[in-house]
Design a protein around this motif. Sequence first.
Motif, short mmCIF file in Angstrom:
data_model
loop_
_atom_site.label_atom_id
_atom_site.label_comp_id
_atom_site.label_asym_id
_atom_site.label_seq_id
_atom_site.Cartn_x
_atom_site.Cartn_y
_atom_site.Cartn_z
N ASN A 273 2.78 -1.21 6.70
CA ASN A 273 2.93 -1.55 5.29
C ASN A 273 3.91 -2.73 5.21
O ASN A 273 4.66 -2.99 6.15
N PRO B 257 -2.89 -3.30 5.08
CA PRO B 257 -2.20 -3.03 3.81
C PRO B 257 -2.24 -4.23 2.87
O PRO B 257 -2.05 -5.35 3.29
N SER C 49 0.86 -1.18 0.00
CA SER C 49 0.00 0.00 0.00
C SER C 49 0.89 1.23 0.00
O SER C 49 2.12 1.13 0.02
#
Length: 274
Positions: free
Chosen positions: A232, A187, A130
């Motif tokens: 992430n 994410p 992401s």
Amino acid sequence: MFRSLASVASVASLFALTLGCSGSPDGATDPDSTGDALSAKSSGYFVGKGPGLTGGVGVALANAKSTACTDGSKKSVCAVLGVDFNKLNLDSATETKLATGFKAGYVVVRGKLDSKSSTLVADKAWMGASRADAQDMDQLFLVNLEVQNFECAANSACSGPHYRQATVNDSSAKSVLTINDVSLDGPGSKSEVAQGEDEMLLGAEGLLVLGHDVALVSNHNAQTTRTLLATNFFLPVSAGMPYPLSCATVRCAQGTHCEMKGINGGAVPACIQN
């Protein structure tokens, strides 16, 4: 097993990693910093810190207070003209995506700063699942499933999967921890999460995770478990297939291995069931 955590108590991390936040590559020199992870000649994991004041891009070693720049100074952010992806043998469109993502903070590059070209020369790159920005407490870790010995496997107190969490660019004894769980919720898509799980399998290189640890204490037996919460995570960008083909350049799925097949002792790599 990955799980959602609705309520957790966070623990402070040692250093802040602020991916996605612009920083001046002409920032003040910090010669007294003790957070230098690498010398200018060493290969390390770099993050982008936004565009430079006069062009190019700001770069910094992940998890480090300062970075040895190409001019010999040590700064929180170094200025370079750009990232050289030539070693990765990528097409121009992929290189452009990586360069854009690195400047924006959702690409991680492993490589060296080159003083002659004033560039970061990449030997590997990872794309974020992401574009999520880091929190102040986040760090960048390389995470693998950890092998357990027989005694641990038979002991209910330490049974279940365990993970080796290593802080990148840090070689100190405190940089590696054993944790109980990794949460990739949030994410990435389902397929990206599945790929991330494969990156952590035994024998794999490991998954780059941006996040922070949380400690949970059981109400039942007061046992403390540690989980890495991902802001992430980053998946490797595949390079173009070099010639000649070999098992060194082929990645097989779990449960299979590579063998050379065909004439002349095997000319084509093939993934064979274990």
